[in-house]
Write an enzyme that holds these catalytic residues in place. Structure first.
Site, mmCIF file in Angstrom:
data_model
loop_
_atom_site.group_PDB
_atom_site.id
_atom_site.type_symbol
_atom_site.label_atom_id
_atom_site.label_comp_id
_atom_site.label_asym_id
_atom_site.label_seq_id
_atom_site.Cartn_x
_atom_site.Cartn_y
_atom_site.Cartn_z
ATOM 1 N N CYS A 72 11.284 3.334 3.535
ATOM 2 C CA CYS A 72 10.927 2.841 2.180
ATOM 3 C C CYS A 72 11.677 3.384 1.113
ATOM 4 O O CYS A 72 12.038 4.590 1.141
ATOM 5 C CB CYS A 72 9.456 2.863 1.875
ATOM 6 S SG CYS A 72 8.835 2.453 0.425
ATOM 7 N N CYS A 76 7.539 7.907 -3.921
ATOM 8 C CA CYS A 76 6.124 8.500 -4.053
ATOM 9 C C CYS A 76 6.204 9.800 -3.085
ATOM 10 O O CYS A 76 6.410 10.258 -2.168
ATOM 11 C CB CYS A 76 5.141 7.467 -3.194
ATOM 12 S SG CYS A 76 5.291 5.468 -3.745
ATOM 13 N N CYS A 79 4.704 10.659 0.094
ATOM 14 C CA CYS A 79 4.732 9.797 1.312
ATOM 15 C C CYS A 79 5.764 10.208 2.347
ATOM 16 O O CYS A 79 6.865 10.307 2.093
ATOM 17 C CB CYS A 79 4.731 8.064 0.597
ATOM 18 S SG CYS A 79 4.721 7.112 2.163
ATOM 19 N N CYS A 116 -7.048 -3.331 8.574
ATOM 20 C CA CYS A 116 -5.914 -3.187 7.251
ATOM 21 C C CYS A 116 -4.447 -3.226 7.780
ATOM 22 O O CYS A 116 -4.497 -2.209 8.691
ATOM 23 C CB CYS A 116 -6.416 -1.996 6.467
ATOM 24 S SG CYS A 116 -5.552 -1.869 5.031
ATOM 25 N N CYS A 147 -7.285 -6.980 5.558
ATOM 26 C CA CYS A 147 -6.973 -6.382 4.464
ATOM 27 C C CYS A 147 -5.496 -6.173 4.608
ATOM 28 O O CYS A 147 -4.964 -5.913 5.589
ATOM 29 C CB CYS A 147 -7.580 -5.081 4.134
ATOM 30 S SG CYS A 147 -7.198 -3.891 2.874
ATOM 31 N N CYS A 207 -8.786 -3.772 -3.312
ATOM 32 C CA CYS A 207 -9.115 -2.654 -2.724
ATOM 33 C C CYS A 207 -8.326 -1.680 -3.313
ATOM 34 O O CYS A 207 -6.912 -1.760 -3.314
ATOM 35 C CB CYS A 207 -8.954 -2.527 -1.250
ATOM 36 S SG CYS A 207 -9.073 -0.801 -0.588
ATOM 37 N N ARG A 279 -14.704 4.502 -0.350
ATOM 38 C CA ARG A 279 -14.062 5.022 1.084
ATOM 39 C C ARG A 279 -13.759 6.325 1.118
ATOM 40 O O ARG A 279 -12.583 6.563 0.545
ATOM 41 C CB ARG A 279 -12.933 3.984 1.622
ATOM 42 C CG ARG A 279 -12.442 4.406 2.896
ATOM 43 C CD ARG A 279 -11.704 3.091 3.729
ATOM 44 N NE ARG A 279 -12.005 1.940 3.558
ATOM 45 C CZ ARG A 279 -11.769 1.062 3.050
ATOM 46 N NH1 ARG A 279 -10.281 1.050 2.369
ATOM 47 N NH2 ARG A 279 -12.172 -0.428 3.022
HETATM 48 N N1 SAM Z 1 3.934 0.591 0.338
HETATM 49 C C1 SAM Z 1 2.772 0.141 0.047
HETATM 50 C C2 SAM Z 1 2.326 0.596 -1.330
HETATM 51 O O1 SAM Z 1 2.726 1.841 -1.615
HETATM 52 O O2 SAM Z 1 1.780 0.089 -2.105
HETATM 53 C C3 SAM Z 1 1.548 0.122 1.038
HETATM 54 C C4 SAM Z 1 1.507 1.261 1.978
HETATM 55 S S1 SAM Z 1 1.193 2.854 1.022
HETATM 56 C C5 SAM Z 1 1.506 4.004 2.411
HETATM 57 C C6 SAM Z 1 -0.593 2.872 0.668
HETATM 58 C C7 SAM Z 1 -1.289 4.043 0.291
HETATM 59 O O3 SAM Z 1 -1.393 5.164 1.076
HETATM 60 C C8 SAM Z 1 -0.601 4.800 -0.889
HETATM 61 O O4 SAM Z 1 -0.653 4.207 -2.241
HETATM 62 C C9 SAM Z 1 -1.210 6.017 -1.171
HETATM 63 O O5 SAM Z 1 -2.440 6.112 -1.917
HETATM 64 C C10 SAM Z 1 -1.614 6.102 0.149
HETATM 65 N N2 SAM Z 1 -1.003 7.543 1.129
HETATM 66 C C11 SAM Z 1 0.289 7.585 1.508
HETATM 67 N N3 SAM Z 1 0.771 8.688 1.756
HETATM 68 C C12 SAM Z 1 -0.459 9.511 1.807
HETATM 69 C C13 SAM Z 1 -0.578 10.872 1.864
HETATM 70 N N4 SAM Z 1 0.328 11.744 2.230
HETATM 71 N N5 SAM Z 1 -1.804 11.363 1.792
HETATM 72 C C14 SAM Z 1 -2.820 10.499 0.992
HETATM 73 N N6 SAM Z 1 -2.700 9.132 0.858
HETATM 74 C C15 SAM Z 1 -1.518 8.682 1.167
HETATM 75 C C1 DTB Z 2 -5.408 3.883 1.443
HETATM 76 O O1 DTB Z 2 -5.766 4.077 0.184
HETATM 77 N N1 DTB Z 2 -5.283 4.823 2.221
HETATM 78 C C2 DTB Z 2 -4.503 4.285 3.625
HETATM 79 C C3 DTB Z 2 -4.764 2.803 3.297
HETATM 80 N N2 DTB Z 2 -5.125 2.801 1.843
HETATM 81 C C4 DTB Z 2 -3.330 2.055 3.461
HETATM 82 C C5 DTB Z 2 -3.342 5.130 3.724
HETATM 83 C C6 DTB Z 2 -3.273 6.548 3.969
HETATM 84 C C7 DTB Z 2 -1.903 7.149 4.505
HETATM 85 C C8 DTB Z 2 -2.060 8.366 4.830
HETATM 86 C C9 DTB Z 2 -0.676 9.041 5.216
HETATM 87 C C10 DTB Z 2 -0.115 7.898 6.596
HETATM 88 O O2 DTB Z 2 -0.659 8.160 7.399
HETATM 89 O O3 DTB Z 2 0.963 7.864 6.374
HETATM 90 FE FE1 SF4 Z 3 6.733 3.228 0.236
HETATM 91 FE FE2 SF4 Z 3 5.179 5.043 0.737
HETATM 92 FE FE3 SF4 Z 3 5.615 4.718 -1.734
HETATM 93 FE FE4 SF4 Z 3 4.272 2.610 -0.114
HETATM 94 S S1 SF4 Z 3 3.487 4.994 -0.613
HETATM 95 S S2 SF4 Z 3 5.843 2.535 -1.745
HETATM 96 S S3 SF4 Z 3 5.285 3.205 1.710
HETATM 97 S S4 SF4 Z 3 7.177 5.651 -0.471
#
Ligand code: SAM
Ligand code: DTB
Ligand code: SF4
Length: 352
Positions: A72, A76, A79, A116, A147, A207, A279
């Site tokens: 990606c 973030c 992430c 989801c 979702c 959501c 959740r």
């Molecule tokens: N790429 C899309 C976006 O960011 O909108 C969708 C997938 S993204 C991985 C979905 C959500 O996962 C993020 O908004 C964040 O709230 C959660 N998330 C990602 N990495 C995480 C982490 N290490 N710990 C907790 N939540 C995480």
């Molecule tokens: C949300 O709020 N939490 C989920 C789902 N929506 C997509 C994602 C959590 C991701 C945690 C880090 C990972 O497994 O990559």
């Molecule tokens: Fe990309 Fe992760 Fe940010 Fe979603 S949360 S936009 S997958 S870097």
């Protein structure tokens, strides 16, 4: 400095039959005052609101699948899927319908009611939306709620997904507006609000939640909850994620949050968004059973079920089923006692 005994929030005195009056709009100060309540008082209030709106023994199981992993372009800070961090997550292409079908069937057979699909995109292109619409149709045909979380949506994308049978779109605000810039610089808060408005306008349920434990203050956690609760109407589904610290990300060495502070966040979300599915999301594996039990007492009524979140671990399904049994909780779709849980604009939470 004021002490917890001097907060401008009255102790709980009302009878259970009197519904709590929610303010038309939550100020950050009012939400912070909830956070600052003595723990037993806060939990009592959250439980009262939970019981007024739901059967408190019912917990929704949603299963996640990463349909397009890694690579990606966003930054973030939490992430593991951001290409710029070295986290060991390998980038892959969008999954084929047959693979998704198999995963959705497994999830349904294991007891999930919502499926989801997550994609590591900044924003899907038109052709990505067409392909995901096909996946949504496939999953929906199994009788599961659908979702998707795909990043920012352009005009027309939410409608196309709705027409394919999408029930919910997940797009998190992640943190308070005044903390957000410490975590993400490649898109701003308003971009997120714009996508949420498109989802809402298309008639897809929202959501939307956030992450706690990223180094934000309690005031900033209150700021996040106030933002969520003031969405008009507030989201039908509110994921409260605990940061999963992943090696290679900028937040890998973030100091752990006091677990009671996480429970408080769940409780405050329940009080301010009475009819939402709250959740207990990422971070359960690291949390332990006792903290999870407190989260259920604080009003959480949904979990991610399945051994993986998107790229990181989740408790194994047997352990979750045992935890449910030990706590006397039941897997199912929590239905609102008064009104429809999926229509948050009920009289007591309507905004001016
Ligand atoms: N790429 C899309 C976006 O960011 O909108 C969708 C997938 S993204 C991985 C979905 C959500 O996962 C993020 O908004 C964040 O709230 C959660 N998330 C990602 N990495 C995480 C982490 N290490 N710990 C907790 N939540 C995480
Ligand atoms: C949300 O709020 N939490 C989920 C789902 N929506 C997509 C994602 C959590 C991701 C945690 C880090 C990972 O497994 O990559
Ligand atoms: Fe990309 Fe992760 Fe940010 Fe979603 S949360 S936009 S997958 S870097």
């Amino acid at each position: 400095m004021s002490t917890v005994f001097e907060q401008p929030v009255a102790m709980h005195r009302r009878q259970p039959s009197e519904p709590a009056a929610a303010p038309a709009r939550w100020t950050v100060a009012a939400v912070q005052a909830l956070f600052d309540l003595p723990f037993p008082e806060l939990l009592h209030r959250a439980q009262t609101v939970h019981r007024e709106n739901f059967d408190p023994t019912m917990v929704e199981f949603a299963t996640l699948l990463s349909i397009k992993t890694g690579g990606c372009p966003e930054d973030c800070g939490y992430c593991p899927q951001a290409a710029r961090y070295h986290t060991g997550v390998e980038a892959s292409k969008l999954m084929e319908p047959a693979e998704v079908l198999e995963a959705a069937q497994r999830a349904r057979d294991a007891g999930a009611t919502r499926f989801c699909m997550g994609a590591a995109w900044r924003a899907p292109k038109d052709r990505d939306i067409e392909k995901v619409a096909e996946l949504v149709r496939t999953v929906k045909a199994l009788g599961l709620e659908t979702c998707a979380t795909l990043g920012m949506l352009e005009e027309g994308h939410a409608q196309a997904l709705r027409d394919a049978g999408l029930d919910y779109y997940n797009h998190n605000l992640d943190s308070a507006p005044d903390f957000y810039g410490h975590i993400i610089t490649t898109r701003d808060y308003q971009d997120r609000l714009d996508t949420l408005a498109r989802v809402r306008d298309a008639g897809v349920k929202v959501c939307c939640g956030g992450i706690v434990g990223m180094g934000e203050s309690r005031l900033q956690r209150a700021g996040l909850v106030a933002q969520l609760a003031n969405l008009d109407p507030y989201p039908e589904s509110v994921p409260i994620n605990h940061l999963v610290r992943v090696q290679g990300t900028p937040l890998a060495d973030q100091e752990p949050l006091d677990p009671f502070e996480f429970v408080r966040t769940v409780a405050v979300a329940r009080i301010t968004m009475p009819q939402a599915r709250v959740r207990l999301s990422a971070g359960r594996q690291q949390m332990g059973d006792a903290v999870q039990a407190l989260c259920f007492l604080a009003g959480a009524n949904s979990i991610f079920f399945g051994e993986k979140l998107l790229t990181t671990g989740n408790p194994d399904t047997q352990a979750d089923l045992q935890l449910m049994a030990r706590l006397g909780l039941r897997q199912g779709q929590p239905a609102a006692i008064r009104g429809d849980a999926t229509s948050p604009a009920a009289p007591h939470c309507a905004k001016p």
